[in-house]
Write an enzyme that holds these catalytic residues in place. Structure first.
Site, PDB file in Angstrom:
ATOM      1  CE  LYS A   1      -2.969   2.307   1.228  1.00 32.77           C
ATOM      2  NZ  LYS A   1      -3.323   1.268   0.200  1.00 32.77           N
TER       3      LYS A   1
ATOM      4  CG  ASP B   1      -4.384   1.798   9.233  1.00 28.56           C
ATOM      5  OD1 ASP B   1      -4.004   2.673   8.185  1.00 28.56           O
ATOM      6  OD2 ASP B   1      -4.599   0.674   9.012  1.00 28.56           O
TER       7      ASP B   1
ATOM      8  CD  GLN C   1      -7.462   2.989   2.054  1.00 23.79           C
ATOM      9  OE1 GLN C   1      -7.925   3.815   1.214  1.00 23.79           O
ATOM     10  NE2 GLN C   1      -6.796   2.008   1.517  1.00 23.79           N
TER      11      GLN C   1
ATOM     12  CB  CYS D   1      -4.944  -6.788   2.826  1.00 22.91           C
ATOM     13  SG  CYS D   1      -4.065  -6.957   1.466  1.00 22.91           S
TER      14      CYS D   1
ATOM     15  CG  HIS E   1      -4.914  -3.255   5.430  1.00 21.58           C
ATOM     16  ND1 HIS E   1      -3.821  -3.901   5.629  1.00 21.58           N
ATOM     17  CD2 HIS E   1      -5.226  -3.101   4.200  1.00 21.58           C
ATOM     18  CE1 HIS E   1      -3.355  -4.089   4.590  1.00 21.58           C
ATOM     19  NE2 HIS E   1      -3.952  -3.652   3.705  1.00 21.58           N
TER      20      HIS E   1
HETATM   21  N1  C6P Z   1      -4.301  -0.946   1.443  1.00 16.85           N
HETATM   22  C1  C6P Z   1      -5.949  -1.540  -0.480  1.00 16.85           C
HETATM   23  O1  C6P Z   1      -5.816  -1.874  -1.583  1.00 16.85           O
HETATM   24  P1  C6P Z   1       0.896  -0.249   3.055  1.00 16.85           P
HETATM   25  O2  C6P Z   1       0.852  -1.303   2.116  1.00 16.85           O
HETATM   26  O3  C6P Z   1       1.729  -0.387   4.124  1.00 16.85           O
HETATM   27  O4  C6P Z   1       1.234   1.061   2.296  1.00 16.85           O
HETATM   28  O5  C6P Z   1      -0.558   0.053   3.684  1.00 16.85           O
HETATM   29  C2  C6P Z   1      -1.440  -1.022   4.147  1.00 16.85           C
HETATM   30  C3  C6P Z   1      -2.663  -0.552   4.745  1.00 16.85           C
HETATM   31  C4  C6P Z   1      -2.895  -0.344   5.926  1.00 16.85           C
HETATM   32  N2  C6P Z   1      -4.224  -0.043   6.330  1.00 16.85           N
HETATM   33  C5  C6P Z   1      -5.019   0.400   5.650  1.00 16.85           C
HETATM   34  C6  C6P Z   1      -6.549   0.826   6.112  1.00 16.85           C
HETATM   35  C7  C6P Z   1      -4.907   0.037   4.202  1.00 16.85           C
HETATM   36  O6  C6P Z   1      -5.823   0.188   3.197  1.00 16.85           O
HETATM   37  C8  C6P Z   1      -3.720  -0.294   3.584  1.00 16.85           C
HETATM   38  C9  C6P Z   1      -3.325  -0.744   2.265  1.00 16.85           C
HETATM   39  C10 C6P Z   1      -4.492  -1.165  -0.086  1.00 16.85           C
HETATM   40  O7  C6P Z   1      -6.708  -1.322   0.241  1.00 16.85           O
HETATM   41  C11 C6P Z   1      -3.629  -2.363  -0.038  1.00 16.85           C
HETATM   42  S1  C6P Z   1      -3.807  -3.739   0.451  1.00 16.85           S
END
Ligand code: C6P
Length: 409
Positions: A229, A203, A206, A367, A126
């Site tokens: 999430k 990270d 997910q 993203c 991401h």
């Molecule tokens: N992915 C998706 O629709 P934040 O925005 O900081 O809570 O998470 C960022 C982020 C970082 N790593 C991974 C693997 C992610 O999936 C995400 C967030 C969302 O896939 C929003 S772009």
């Protein structure tokens, strides 16, 4: 197919938003990888906090401040157990995964990564796990190395291993890909990195909502995830870090609570985790995250993982049976993400038409533009499942895809 891991109707009844009508149809919420929904227990916890517990923390001796402090720190302990971390001081509250990764980049990267050093990332990342390292590389003259993947969206482990050399200083890797759903073999990859003395950040945005995570068993050095999430609110996330690393890192931001003493000549920093929590933190959100963890534990992450796998297998079978639909991301080990494209239809049109039937998916590059580039697509349509989704909802998705195809035929 066995769908009776837990009582799905009872679980759905815990989520008031799932009763919503959208475009005059019952909501089918399949955008859980972006943000999952919140059960009543978490909503109630927020209301309770705001009505009877709200105050600033760590700052006063009055009743409310002590209560809010206790509940905030209790939430930290819940996160510690959720990740099977060794100590609660290894848990830092952040605004989300993005801020957690930026914290490591600033606190660890800027101190320990220098000119000519190499940082390994994967092609599945991401943007949140690319851009901070790119900024660091630009600032320090460091170099990013990228682990490639095959056509299924699986990382090429031989090529990963070949990237290591004496200049390798850091591995930043997604546990589960948000764009494709690939579950990476992180435990083996961490062990390999450690044999080369390289620390690893995972990270977990997910992964943490969908499977049990044991940071001690994985032996990762850092682990990041987001509350929104994981059935919690936005504005809260977590960075786990091994105490010995956090202790030698520089603070990310300066301000209140992260200090022991301040004069105009010198500031002495607080101990971890406070050293990394400058200013008034998202107290309500942290406490609500604790309630979300309690809720998920009441169902069981292993049950969630098993149930979601059945949903994914069912959805994969149904969608791949459709002519003119290509699933992007077919790794042997996947979490509950189904990215696809419909021949001749832009993903945004797919999302818009499905929305007319109350079906919420995400369309776009998620993203993760390098993933899109790897598969030569500008965007995908992505359905992502949670433990409160049903087979019937997947049937509706498939009906929706057929309808899109008819409209464009
Ligand atoms: N992915 C998706 O629709 P934040 O925005 O900081 O809570 O998470 C960022 C982020 C970082 N790593 C991974 C693997 C992610 O999936 C995400 C967030 C969302 O896939 C929003 S772009």
């Amino acid at each position: 197919m066995n769908f009776d891991r837990f009582d799905i109707e009872k679980v759905r009844a815990d989520f008031p938003i799932l009763g919503l009508q959208v475009s005059g149809k019952p909501l089918v919420y399949l955008d859980n990888a972006a943000s999952s929904q919140m059960p009543q227990a978490v909503i109630d916890r927020i209301v309770q906090y705001q009505t009877a517990e709200h105050s600033n923390i760590h700052r006063a001796v009055h009743y409310l401040s002590e209560l809010a402090t206790r509940e905030y720190e209790a939430a930290r302990v819940k996160v510690q157990h959720f990740l099977t971390a060794h100590e609660s001081r290894e848990i830092i509250f952040t605004r989300g995964t993005t801020e957690a990764i930026n914290l490591v980049m600033h606190g660890y990267g800027r101190a320990f990564i220098g000119k000519g050093d190499e940082i390994i990332l994967s092609g599945l990342e991401h943007h949140a796990n690319i851009v901070p390292w790119q900024m660091l590389a630009q600032e320090k003259g460091a170099i990013l190395r990228v682990i490639p993947m095959n056509d299924a969206g699986e990382l090429l482990i031989d090529e990963f291993e070949a990237l290591f050399n004496e200049k390798t200083k850091f591995l930043a890797l997604t546990h589960v890909s948000n764009a494709l759903g690939t579950v990476n073999p992180v435990k083996k990859m961490i062990a390999f990195a450690h044999r080369h003395g390289v620390p690893v950040l995972l990270d977990g945005a997910q992964a943490a909502p969908h499977q049990p995570v044991d940071v001690q068993d994985l032996d990762c050095d850092f682990y990041a995830f987001s509350g929104h999430k994981l059935c919690g609110p936005t504005g809260i996330g977590v960075l786990y870090g091994k105490a010995k690393l956090l202790e030698k890192m520089q603070p990310f931001q300066g301000g209140g609570d992260m200090i022991l003493s301040v004069t105009f000549e010198k500031t002495t920093y607080n101990v971890i985790p406070s050293k990394f929590e400058a200013g008034t933190p998202p107290i309500m959100a942290a406490i609500a995250l604790g309630a979300a963890i309690d809720y998920l534990n009441s169902i069981g992450l292993a049950n969630i993982e098993a149930y979601e796998k059945q949903l994914l297998d069912y959805a994969t079978g149904e969608v791949s049976a459709l002519n003119g639909v290509r699933i992007i991301g077919t790794a042997a080990k996947k979490a509950a993400v189904l990215s696809f494209e419909i021949k001749g239809v832009h993903p945004h049109d797919v999302g818009t038409i499905l929305n007319d039937d109350g079906i919420a998916i995400r369309t776009g590059h998620h993203c993760a533009q390098p993933v899109m580039q790897r598969f030569h697509v500008p965007a995908t349509a992505r359905a992502s499942f949670a433990f409160y989704n049903t087979r019937r909802e997947i049937d509706k998705l498939v009906e929706g895809i057929r309808k899109v195809q008819e409209m464009f035929s």
